[in-house]
Structure formats: C-alpha cells, structure tokens
Enzyme design. Structure first.
Site, PDB file in Angstrom:
ATOM      1  N   ASP A 337      24.538  62.686  38.526  1.00  0.00           N
ATOM      2  CA  ASP A 337      23.270  62.714  37.787  1.00  0.00           C
ATOM      3  C   ASP A 337      22.364  61.576  38.229  1.00  0.00           C
ATOM      4  OD1 ASP A 337      25.266  60.978  36.724  1.00  0.00           O
ATOM      5  OD2 ASP A 337      24.000  60.627  34.962  1.00  0.00           O
ATOM      6  N   GLU A 338      21.088  61.782  38.046  1.00  0.00           N
ATOM      7  CA  GLU A 338      20.076  60.727  38.190  1.00  0.00           C
ATOM      8  C   GLU A 338      20.244  59.878  39.451  1.00  0.00           C
ATOM      9  OE1 GLU A 338      18.967  59.828  33.609  1.00  0.00           O
ATOM     10  OE2 GLU A 338      20.824  58.934  34.307  1.00  0.00           O
TER      11      GLU A 338
END
Ligand code: NGO
Length: 531
Positions: A337-338
C-alpha cells in the site's frame, strides 16, 4: 426476561417451554417465569446462526455435569477450553472425559458439517455439539457460551441458573476468511495483549489474525539474518516510546495461542513502502546508502526499499524465509500500500520479483489492493481498503483482477477500519475515511459491495485496527467493540439473515458479556443496551 419482551411469538415459545418444564417438574427455577431468568433464545447469538429450530425443554448445567469429548488431542483441547470457560463462574468441577455418560457432549462426525460448521442440540438431558472438524466444535462452544447468561464470563462464582434453551442450531460460515488485523508497529503490543484480543475475537468465530509486523515506525519481529531490524528498527514507536519486538519464541507463542482458538495468523511485512524502520536499521538498503533516522510521526508514503538494488531482494528473501518458517498458516502478507515514493514501473517490477519469493517458501501472497495495479501472482489475495468514494477506475482495476482470479478480502476503510472514530467526540482514532458508527460498519453486503466482482472472488472480510492513536488493551477494545462483532456477523451469517433492527438487539445483549469480562467498549446510542 431481560431482552426479549418485544416479539409475541418468541414470548409464547419461551413461556411454552417454561410451562412444559414446570409441568414435568424438571426443575423449580423456571416454574415462576415472571421473576426468574429464562434461557436466552437460540437465535440471540452473534454472529446469528444459519438456522435455528427452538423447541423442547431447556438444559440446565448442574454441579454433576461432565463434558465428554472424542478421544483426539484437538477435541480434548476444545473440551478443556470449554471447562476452563465454565468452571470459574459456575463453580462446578466439570470433568472432561472421553467415555461414560455426560450431559455436555462434543462429537465428531465426518463430512456433513464442513471445516467449521456444527450442530448444537439442546434438551432436558443435555447439550450436544456435533461437527466434522475440531474448528466446528470450537465454534459450537462459542454459541453455547453465548446461550448462557452473561455472568458466565465472570471469574468468580455466580448464582446461575445455567440454562440453555431447548432446540437445535445448525450453523456454517458464509465466508471462509473472517479476519481482524492488529497493527503492532505504530504501537507495540505485548504477547499477553495480543492473546487478550485473540480471546475476544474467538468469541465471535473469527478465524484469521493479521499482524501488521513492520512499518515506518517499528519493525516488530526478530530476523536472525538481519538482527538490527528488531533491535534498532523496533526500538521506538509513534510518539517516541520504547517500542519493542517479538522474539521468535514470543511470535511462536502467539501463533500457538491463536491456533488453540482456531485463528490462523497472517504475518505482514509491508513493502516496498512503509519501510523506514528497515531503512534506518541498514544503510545498504537505501538507494543512496545513507540510513534515515528512526521515525515516530504518523505521515505515510515517504519511504521505499531500493527497487534496483540486488541487496533488496536478498533482504526480502531472508525475511520471508525466516517468517515463513515461523508460519504454519497459508498466507504471507506483503503490504504494497501507499508506495508513493516508488514509481509505478518500479512498483510493478518489485512485485514481480517479490511474489515468487513468497511462493518459493510455500506461502500464498496477500497484498493491499494496490497489488492489483501490478500483476498479482496466481492464487494471490488482494485486500480492498477503499471507500464508497474511491474512484471508479480504482474499483474497476480491483474488479478486473477479481474477474481474472484474484480473491478479495474486503476491508472498506469507511466501514471496517476500527481506527476510524465513531463520532466527532470519539477520543481515539482518526477520521480520514469518515466517521463510522456501529450501524454504518454493519449495514452493507460484502457479496454485492464491489460492482463487477464475481461472488466467488469474495473470500471474506477483515477489520483492521491501525494503532497510531491506540496504546493499550482498553483502547483496542473501545475501538473494536461493538463494531468488530458486526464484522464477524458479516463474515459468518447468511446474507438472508442480515437485518440491522434484529442485529442491534442481539448486539445489545453482548454488552453485559463484555462488562463481565472486564472489557472496554463504546456505548453507541444506536444500540438498545439493556442495562
Ligand atoms: C491506511 C494506511 C495505513 C494507516 C491507515 C490508518 C492502509 C492499508 N495503509 O490503510 O498505513 O495506518 O490507513 O487508517
């Protein structure tokens, strides 16, 4: 009669069985129904069972009760677990035996009930839980536990009576994956704190415990080939406290304890982003060869492993090899993620190299749903953490992966993130995904949630608890309860039973149980608490 004065047919049923019992002279307690507690109706359980057929006399646990179990190690352990639950509050000896007469019986019957299902039959003579696997016996025990008065959860002897309503419960889960995640990176939680949460989750038939073991703020698992990850990378946490890490023995104790509660542990090492703790521990992991400082803030998206360097993959191989060796479970979560400081091309290249490493150590990849922007490995699962207003393109990317065989775990942040505040006044948590009251968290259908996703792609639900603002067990409980009980019901109960108005009544009855266990929880005004 604490809870069920609303529905006339149910009242009639309860009164009917009380009268039957009184007429039979079975016991005196139920003979004056107006002032004495009735047995909890069989359908007043969270998650609500797939099917319930009430009828006949209740069973009353007495001092003479014995627990008979099949003569297998796992079944004996479930029997011992049940006895341990019941002894302190009933004060009864409750011997666990593999032969002879017993009014509480656990039975194994091959085939019929699946991996986790069970049947519970209760009547004047006793209660029997039948399952095809020990996990089903364990889940049946949770139902039995909720059918007893809330005071059964107390640690000192209580008056009872310990009645179980008569009838049959037939039960099996809707989804195979019913998870909760605890972020032990932003704040570290001890083995005992994790065990406490495991016990709370087991009551609601969860079967997956996802541990977020690494992030910018802390690396929490000992890795022998890269020792500074834990000793240095684990030495702090959000706000600058001393952090901590699990030794391999600690971690194995968590895995063992979770398994004894029929939860599979899913370890996560988040990469290529969310890696500041690792980058701070080993300068050579950085593209510029310079180690950053340890980080104790709450920003996201600023760190990345160095995708072009070979040492990155040597590191990942070592970490995954050692973690896989500690993991009897099927899955290894690689985050993803991210990765805002990794280019898209680098992200895809990284995932192309890392997913085969997970397979090499015989584990199945789980990644946050950004993994669908790369090429998910065959059999990989993607964990969706979007919101109602996530862009159509992003949702379509996830749906497309699902159509191509990637399984989904649903953790919509504006429904299932346990770190979201309930209201503006909630003292803990964040609100970037909005405020999430108890009804909002419960009232949606995982089966139809994402357009274009085949039903078979949805493997289940998971409630993540990120811990930027969470520092102790009471905080975990306050943010998880009541919402996590609703997540359990979304994961377990048939779609046809889904009904907020019925659920909130069953949920209200859990409050006294949490109080009896000494748990903190949020007294949501949406729930008709009974005390
Ligand atoms: C996001 C982010 C986490 C935060 C969390 C806080 C995911 C998958 N990545 O969820 O790093 O802790 O929000 O709610």
């Amino acid at each position: 009669m604490r809870r069920h004065h609303s529905t006339t047919p149910r009242m009639a049923r309860i009164l009917g069985s009380l009268l039957l019992v009184a007429a039979a002279g079975a016991f005196t307690v139920a003979a004056t129904p107006a002032s004495k507690p009735a047995a909890t109706p069989l359908d007043q359980v969270v998650p609500v069972p797939a099917s319930v057929t009430p009828g006949g006399s209740p069973y009353r646990i007495t001092h003479e009760a014995r627990i008979r179990v099949p003569d297998t190690r796992a079944a004996r352990q479930v029997g011992a677990y049940l006895a341990d639950l019941l002894r302190p509050s009933t004060g009864y000896p409750l011997p666990v035996t593999t032969r002879g007469p017993a009014d509480i019986q656990l039975r194994l019957q091959p085939g019929k009930f699946g991996a986790e299902g069970y049947r519970l039959d209760s009547g004047h003579g006793g209660v029997t839980i039948t399952a095809s696997a020990p996990a089903g016996l364990f889940h049946g025990v949770q139902t039995l536990r909720q059918l007893l008065p809330a005071s059964v959860e107390k640690k000192s002897v209580q008056p009872g009576p310990w009645l179980v309503a008569g009838g049959t419960v037939q039960d099996t889960p809707r989804f195979a994956y019913r998870g909760a995640m605890l972020d032990v990176s932003r704040h570290f939680f001890t083995v005992d704190q994790v065990k406490r949460y495991i016990d709370e989750l087991a009551l609601y038939k969860f079967n997956e415990l996802h541990l977020h073991l690494s992030d910018d703020q802390g690396w929490r698992i000992a890795i022998d080939s890269w020792p500074r990850l834990a000793t240095y990378g684990g030495s702090t946490q959000v706000g600058g406290g001393t952090g901590g890490h699990y030794t391999k023995a600690d971690y194995q104790e968590i895995v063992r304890y979770a398994a004894s509660r029929y939860l599979e542990v899913v370890p996560e090492i988040d990469m290529p982003g969310h890696t500041n703790a690792a980058l701070a521990s080993y300068a050579e992991l950085n593209c510029d060869g310079v180690a950053p400082s340890l980080y104790t803030g709450t920003e996201v998206g600023f760190s990345s492993l160095c995708v072009p360097k070979q040492i990155t993959y040597d590191f990942v191989d070592d970490v995954i090899r050692e973690l896989a060796a500690l993991t009897p479970g099927r899955y290894l979560h690689i985050g993803g993620d991210e990765a805002h400081s990794t280019s898209h091309a680098d992200y895809v290249a990284f995932m192309d190299k890392v997913q085969p490493i997970v397979a090499k150590y015989s584990k199945t990849v789980i990644g946050w749903h950004q993994l669908t922007g790369a090429t998910p490995a065959k059999g990989a699962l993607a964990q969706y953490w979007g919101l109602d207003d996530t862009s159509a393109e992003e949702k379509a990317q996830v749906a497309k992966a699902a159509q191509n065989g990637t399984g989904l775990i649903l953790s919509p942040a504006d429904r299932l993130y346990l770190d979201m505040k309930y209201t503006e006044d909630t003292p803990l948590g964040q609100d970037w995904a909005g405020l999430v009251e108890v009804r909002r968290s419960y009232d949606w259908d995982p089966g139809t949630y994402l357009a274009g996703v085949p039903g078979s792609a949805v493997r289940g639900v998971e409630a993540p608890l990120w811990t930027e603002t969470i520092t102790k067990s009471a905080d975990i409980e306050y943010m998880a309860f009541p919402r996590v009980a609703g997540v359990a019901e979304l994961g377990w109960s048939p779609a046809a039973t889904h009904d907020w108005d019925a659920y909130k009544v069953r949920l209200a009855a859990q409050g006294p149980r949490w109080e009896a266990r000494g748990m903190a929880y949020y007294r949501s005004p949406q729930v008709p608490w009974t005390d």
